[in-house]
Design an enzyme around this catalytic site. Structure first.
Site, mmCIF file in Angstrom:
data_model
loop_
_atom_site.group_PDB
_atom_site.id
_atom_site.type_symbol
_atom_site.label_atom_id
_atom_site.label_comp_id
_atom_site.label_asym_id
_atom_site.label_seq_id
_atom_site.Cartn_x
_atom_site.Cartn_y
_atom_site.Cartn_z
ATOM 1 N N LYS A 246 37.672 8.482 25.078
ATOM 2 C CA LYS A 246 37.214 8.620 26.465
ATOM 3 C C LYS A 246 37.317 10.225 26.623
ATOM 4 O O LYS A 246 38.602 10.417 26.630
ATOM 5 C CB LYS A 246 37.823 8.004 27.589
ATOM 6 N N GLY B 67 43.108 8.709 41.322
ATOM 7 C CA GLY B 67 44.363 8.457 42.242
ATOM 8 C C GLY B 67 44.090 8.568 43.622
ATOM 9 O O GLY B 67 44.975 8.084 44.344
ATOM 10 N N ALA C 20 37.432 6.088 38.220
ATOM 11 C CA ALA C 20 38.421 6.799 39.026
ATOM 12 C C ALA C 20 38.064 6.742 40.623
ATOM 13 O O ALA C 20 36.652 6.820 40.957
ATOM 14 C CB ALA C 20 38.243 8.504 38.842
ATOM 15 N N GLY C 21 39.084 6.263 41.402
ATOM 16 C CA GLY C 21 39.051 6.613 42.833
ATOM 17 C C GLY C 21 38.857 5.165 43.393
ATOM 18 O O GLY C 21 38.768 4.800 44.390
ATOM 19 N N ASN D 246 43.057 2.143 37.320
ATOM 20 C CA ASN D 246 44.491 2.433 36.964
ATOM 21 C C ASN D 246 45.559 2.521 38.253
ATOM 22 O O ASN D 246 46.299 1.417 38.505
ATOM 23 C CB ASN D 246 44.804 3.710 36.115
ATOM 24 N N THR D 247 45.189 3.641 39.098
ATOM 25 C CA THR D 247 46.234 3.520 40.162
ATOM 26 C C THR D 247 46.142 2.491 41.315
ATOM 27 O O THR D 247 47.275 2.213 41.752
ATOM 28 C CB THR D 247 45.750 4.948 40.900
#
Lengths: 416, 256
Positions: free
Chosen positions: B96, B157, B183-184, B205-206
């Site tokens: 990635k 994040g 993301a996000g 992830n976050t």
């Protein structure tokens, strides 16, 4: 409690003593602290002006509870909001600040905490900074490790499990020149994944050289952003030049370093103004160099050899916590390091709120890792820069952090 | 749904939820994978660049495809070097690409990402580039040999969800490669929405790392991603812009 910094050593010659007293008592005997010395590179930068104009106009007493609450409700904080969070009006909101800080830390770093250790390789110093154990008039055991000794120290530290190291020296170009530091850093690359330096400020070319030797992070403490106070504390030596020190991080980035760290030494002057200046210094650096990784520390004054009375004055743990929460909320993405100057209890608590990196297995002395780590006697050791508070070993720290529900990370870095 | 597979460069996956690994305790990775039903997990190469002490790679369950990422790269050359190192570390051919020259928002550099994709695709990597959702860049990535395109929903994040929704939709509509929203994504409902739009997969992830109960949140994401996918495959009902359909049509007067 005011600090009594000035201590006379009985080993100084009458001439040296006279010179020392003259520097202490007669401001006209001191050089202009705002004037660059020969060989100190001047760079074009507007960061200093931006930081200092905000600091000079900062009156912490004008902020009210409403300003603090408004700041805490905002997603992206302005400089004015930061000023409110650093003001006395924010003190009753410490718990709310900690809650917000914790959320930001978790969002950006998860539950990780980075571990590192400092390695002092020499404690010779040409400066007379009245609060520092290494100052040239302080009677301490001086020492400079040779490459063999440095490698031995590194082996001992690496064997403990540590993967990130911060190389430090006293500020003596004559005794520990850039080449010497560079060679030490090349050795460090053999034993550690990540190498940083905390040494005297140098020119862009020297930072470039150190970067080529394997260094990617540079820490410089401004001590205080209050130039008038700075002048009365740094009485002699190249460190006396305040603006050259201020521009150090920027020169480091110009020299190709990946990241920089900085802060005031809290307790020397008005801590609210110094905290504001520290945060804005890093903030404006990142704005100008968006790729730069920035990090803040928060050292408070500690006792030194021959002067056990030095203390952080009005910066208590609550104030320190307030500052760190304000840093985190204003700069959610910044690294925050809390050193062994602080107690184990404080560090265990603050890593859950705002800090992202802590040191372990710390010695601020020279060549004493083996005796400190294994208890084995060593012939020659150099004295410490200051007394540490949290003496936990790497192993202890690793298990304590895991016990706090955090994931210790030994390395998250590649030299590319 | 049974035969519905996510296909990346010929590799088939049943799960459409890709898991991040960098923000929570190593001991939770296995549970996260299990409850999320994830078959792909990302891991920063720089984080795996460690000695024997608790290497993150040792915590990734067998049978899960490792997707090493190049985070920490500030330009294409650095990303290429990190990708090659990943291969040397035995992380396989998937990579990635993450290239950031902004430490505040961690927004990807699209131009450098295209450059790195081109180099690595030629070297036989299965390249999954993280990018800001821009159609021209996405087309360039296709031409450069990317295996998927991974547009961001909002800054990493931030947990802000589909801030770039309309632009991701354009990529879904116009690009023939799998579009993986990365993301996000802060909530299962946002992951579900991305899947309803036709995203091929979602990565997070976050959102898990900051949850009170990570395994439970992992499971919630699994369900949300599956629900969104099912809704997409079923064909979402019409949403009429001006209320109910008129019974007398505007064109009813036409005779032939």
């Amino acid at each position: 409690m005011e600090n009594q910094f000035l201590i006379d050593s009985d080993e100084l010659t009458p001439e040296a003593l006279e010179r020392k007293h003259r520097l202490e008592n007669d401001p006209s005997s001191r050089t202009n602290h705002m004037e660059y010395m020969e060989g100190q590179e001047v760079i074009k930068s507007d960061i200093r002006e931006k930081v200092m104009s905000a600091v000079e106009s900062y009156d912490p007493s004008v902020y009210k509870a409403n300003d603090v609450m408004r700041a805490l409700q905002k997603q992206n904080l302005s400089v004015e909001d930061l000023k409110a969070l650093l003001s006395p009006a924010a003190e009753p909101f410490l718990e709310q600040m900690a809650e917000r800080a914790r959320i930001e830390t978790r969002k950006h770093f998860g539950n990780t905490v980075y571990l590192f250790t400092p390695l002092y390789i020499a404690n010779y110093c040409e400066n007379y900074c009245v609060y520092c154990g290494f100052n040239c008039y302080n009677k301490i055991r001086r020492m400079k490790l040779d490459m063999e000794q440095i490698e031995h120290e590194m082996k001992v530290i690496a064997d403990s499990g540590m993967e990130e190291i911060l190389i430090l020296t006293g500020e003596s170009r004559a005794m520990s020149d850039v080449k010497y530091i560079g060679e030490a850093c090349k050795l460090a690359r053999k034993y550690f994944r990540m190498v940083g330096v905390e040494i005297y400020p140098v020119n862009v070319e020297d930072y470039r050289y150190l970067h080529e030797c394997g260094v990617d992070y540079v820490t410089v403490f401004q001590e205080t952003y209050d130039t008038e106070k700075y002048e009365t504390l740094h009485l002699m030596g190249h460190k006396r030049v305040w603006p050259y020190r201020f521009d150090a991080q920027e020169r480091a980035l110009m020299g190709g370093m990946r990241g920089v760290a900085g802060s005031a030494l809290l307790g020397l002057s008005d801590f609210r103004k110094d905290a504001l200046a520290s945060a804005l210094h890093m903030y404006y650096l990142q704005r100008k160099y968006p790729h730069a990784e920035i990090s803040l520390s928060c050292p408070r004054l500690r006792p030194i050899i021959n002067n056990g009375k030095i203390n952080p004055r009005d910066v208590g743990e609550k104030q320190l916590c307030q500052i760190l929460c304000a840093y985190r909320i204003f700069l959610p993405f910044a690294g925050i390091t809390v050193s062994s100057r602080e107690s184990a209890q404080f560090r265990n608590g603050i890593v859950k709120i705002a800090a992202t990196k802590i040191s372990a297995g710390v010695s601020t002395g020279i060549g004493d890792h083996e005796s400190k780590y294994t208890g084995k006697e060593c012939d020659a050791e150099g004295d410490e820069q200051f007394e540490i508070n949290d003496g936990r070993s790497f192993k202890q720290m690793y298990s304590d952090m895991s016990g706090e529900g955090l994931q210790p990370v030994l390395n998250d870095y590649l030299y590319v | 749904m049974e035969n519905d597979k996510l296909v990346i460069a010929g590799h088939e996956f049943t799960s459409r939820f890709i898991l991040g690994s960098g923000k929570y305790s190593l001991s939770l990775i296995e549970a996260a994978v299990k409850y999320a039903g994830a078959e792909i997990i990302t891991c920063a190469v720089r984080r795996a660049n460690t000695k024997e002490h608790e290497n993150i790679l040792d915590f990734i369950p067998k049978g899960v495809t490792l997707l090493p990422n190049t985070s920490g790269a500030r330009n294409a050359d650095e990303a290429v070097r990190i990708a090659r190192l990943a291969r040397e570390l035995g992380c396989g051919d998937f990579v990635k690409i993450e290239i950031m020259r902004d430490t505040k928002y961690l927004l990807p550099d699209n131009a450098e990402t295209v450059r790195a994709t081109e180099i690595l695709a030629k070297e036989g990597f299965i390249v999954m580039p993280y990018m800001y959702p821009d159609l021209n860049t996405a087309r360039d990535l296709v031409n450069a040999g990317a295996a998927t395109v991974m547009p961001l929903a909002s800054p990493i994040g931030s947990n802000k969800g589909l801030a770039t929704k309309d632009f991701i939709q354009i990529l879904i509509d116009e690009i023939d490669l799998p579009i993986i929203v990365d993301a996000g994504i802060g909530r299962p409902s946002q992951a579900c929405e991305a899947m309803e739009m036709g995203a091929a997969a979602v990565m997070s992830n976050t959102a898990l790392a900051t949850a009170g109960d990570l395994p439970a949140m992992a499971e919630a994401f699994r369900k949300a991603v599956e629900a969104g996918r099912q809704a997409y495959l079923s064909g979402l009902g019409r949403v009429l812009v001006r209320g109910a359909a008129p019974s007398d049509t505007l064109t009813g007067f036409l005779r032939d």
